[in-house]
Design a protein around this motif. Structure first.
Motif, mmCIF file in Angstrom:
data_model
loop_
_atom_site.group_PDB
_atom_site.id
_atom_site.type_symbol
_atom_site.label_atom_id
_atom_site.label_comp_id
_atom_site.label_asym_id
_atom_site.label_seq_id
_atom_site.Cartn_x
_atom_site.Cartn_y
_atom_site.Cartn_z
ATOM 1 N N ASP A 1 -14.304 17.033 19.012
ATOM 2 C CA ASP A 1 -14.031 17.761 17.773
ATOM 3 C C ASP A 1 -13.479 19.146 18.121
ATOM 4 N N PHE A 2 -12.196 19.377 17.820
ATOM 5 C CA PHE A 2 -11.578 20.667 18.099
ATOM 6 C C PHE A 2 -11.651 21.612 16.904
ATOM 7 N N GLU B 1 -11.618 11.748 24.613
ATOM 8 C CA GLU B 1 -11.726 11.975 26.052
ATOM 9 C C GLU B 1 -12.740 10.968 26.588
ATOM 10 N N GLU C 1 -9.516 18.457 13.323
ATOM 11 C CA GLU C 1 -8.644 18.165 14.463
ATOM 12 C C GLU C 1 -9.509 17.588 15.571
ATOM 13 N N ILE C 2 -9.193 16.350 15.973
ATOM 14 C CA ILE C 2 -10.011 15.640 16.953
ATOM 15 C C ILE C 2 -9.139 14.964 18.004
ATOM 16 N N GLY C 3 -9.777 14.512 19.073
ATOM 17 C CA GLY C 3 -9.100 13.771 20.124
ATOM 18 C C GLY C 3 -10.108 12.906 20.853
ATOM 19 N N LEU D 1 -5.726 7.946 17.143
ATOM 20 C CA LEU D 1 -6.596 8.363 18.243
ATOM 21 C C LEU D 1 -6.345 7.557 19.513
ATOM 22 N N THR E 1 3.000 16.583 24.907
ATOM 23 C CA THR E 1 1.846 15.823 24.427
ATOM 24 C C THR E 1 2.215 14.980 23.204
ATOM 25 N N ASN F 1 -3.005 12.766 21.925
ATOM 26 C CA ASN F 1 -3.903 13.701 22.585
ATOM 27 C C ASN F 1 -4.795 14.401 21.562
ATOM 28 N N ARG F 2 -4.193 14.711 20.421
ATOM 29 C CA ARG F 2 -4.950 15.317 19.321
ATOM 30 C C ARG F 2 -4.478 14.739 17.995
ATOM 31 N N TYR G 1 0.969 14.303 19.434
ATOM 32 C CA TYR G 1 0.152 14.892 18.377
ATOM 33 C C TYR G 1 0.349 14.066 17.117
#
Length: 276
Positions: free
Chosen positions: A255-256, A249, A245-247, A228, A48, A232-233, A50
Motif C-alpha cells: 500500500d503506497f 511485491e 495506490e498499490i503494487g 496488479l 515502469t 509496478n503500481r 503504471y
C-alpha cells in the motif's frame, strides 16, 4: 566559508529525471463547473508499468488525455520529462511523437491494410512531400515488417483492418504506437471486451515491448487483478479522485497511499475483481 565555483562549461549535456511523469494537485473540468478530476498527485518512474483502475466515468481516460496534451489542467501542474503537456507548447510539440497513444476506439483506418495502419506511426519522421503522398522510405517499411513480426501478425500485413478479430486489431494499434519509437505508451482500456486468454496475450505483448524498448507504459483498466498482475503500481480512481495506490511485491500487496481505506477493504476490492 569556502565556496564551490561551477566551471563555465560543465561536462553535462542534459539532466535526466527518474520520474518521467509528475502530476501535482491536478484538477480539471469539461464544463468549468464540475471537476472530472480533483487534486490528483501521480509520480511515475521511467521504464515502469503504471495502471489506472476505476469504474466508467471515474476519470481514468481524462488522466491519459492530460498526459498527452489533449487537455490541460484547470489547476495544478503536469510535467513530462520537464515539459508541460500542451499541444500549444512548442517544446511539447517536438516530443509528441515520443508518446504513443492508443484510444479506446483504437483509431484504426478500417479500409487500410495492417501494414498501412502501422506505417502511420512513422509519419512524424517523413518530410512534407513524403507525408503528403504517404511515401514511406524502404527502411521504414522494413521496420514496420519487423514490428508486425514482433506483435504476431506475420502473413496478415495486407489484410484490411475491418477483417481482423478484436485481438488482432489491438495488435495493430500497439504496432502502430511502437512504430513511433516512443518512450511513453498510453493505452486506454486496450483489453476491454476481450476474453481472459486474449487479454493476457495482449498484456504479455506490451510487457515484452516495454522491456525491449525501455518503455514507460501507462494503462487504463477496469480489472484491478489484471492491473496488479502486470503493473509496478496501480492507482485506483473513484469519482475523479485518486483514493489508493498499490503494487505487488512477492506475495504481498504493498500500500503506497492508503487514503481512507483499511486493509480489509483493499483485499475485498481485489477479491471482488478476481471473481469476475
Amino acid at each position: 566559508m569556502k565556496q564551490i565555483q561551477m566551471t563555465k562549461n560543465p561536462p553535462f549535456s542534459l539532466i535526466s529525471t527518474k520520474k518521467i511523469i509528475q502530476m501535482n494537485d491536478v484538477s480539471t473540468s469539461y464544463d468549468s463547473k464540475n471537476f472530472a478530476l480533483e487534486n490528483i498527485n501521480i509520480s511515475i518512474d521511467r521504464g515502469t508499468n503504471y495502471s489506472i483502475v476505476g469504474q466508467s466515468g471515474s476519470g481514468k481516460s481524462t488522466l491519459l488525455k492530460l498526459m498527452n496534451g489533449m487537455m490541460i489542467p484547470s489547476k495544478g501542474t503536469i510535467r513530462i520529462d520537464y515539459v508541460s503537456p500542451d499541444i500549444n507548447n512548442k517544446k511539447f510539440k517536438k516530443m509528441m511523437h515520443s508518446i504513443g497513444y492508443i484510444p479506446q476506439s483504437l483509431g484504426l483506418v478500417k479500409n487500410s491494410t495492417v501494414l498501412e495502419n502501422i506505417l502511420l506511426g512513422a509519419l512524424p519522421r517523413l518530410n512534407k512531400i513524403q507525408s503528403l503522398f504517404n511515401k514511406f522510405p524502404e527502411h521504414e517499411i522494413k521496420e514496420a515488417m519487423k514490428i508486425i513480426s514482433q506483435v504476431g501478425l506475420t502473413g496478415k500485413e495486407n489484410r484490411k483492418a475491418y477483417m481482423l478479430s478484436g485481438g488482432e486489431k489491438r495488435r495493430v494499434a500497439i504496432a502502430r504506437a511502437l512504430m513511433q519509437k516512443p518512450t511513453i505508451l498510453l493505452a486506454d482500456e486496450i483489453v476491454s471486451e476481450l476474453d481472459h486468454v486474449t487479454s493476457r496475450e495482449i498484456m504479455d505483448l506490451i510487457a515484452e515491448a516495454q522491456k525491449r524498448m525501455n518503455l514507460t507504459a501507462i494503462m487504463v483498466h477496469h480489472d484491478i487483478q489484471l492491473a496488479l498482475e502486470y503493473a509496478n503500481r496501480v492507482a485506483v480512481i473513484k469519482e475523479g479522485q485518486k483514493i489508493l495506490e498499490i503494487g505487488v511485491e512477492g506475495d504481498t500487496i504493498v500500500d503506497f497511499q492508503t487514503g481512507d481505506m483499511n486493509n480489509e477493504e483493499i483485499m475485498e476490492m481485489y477479491a471482488d475483481d478476481s471473481k469476475k
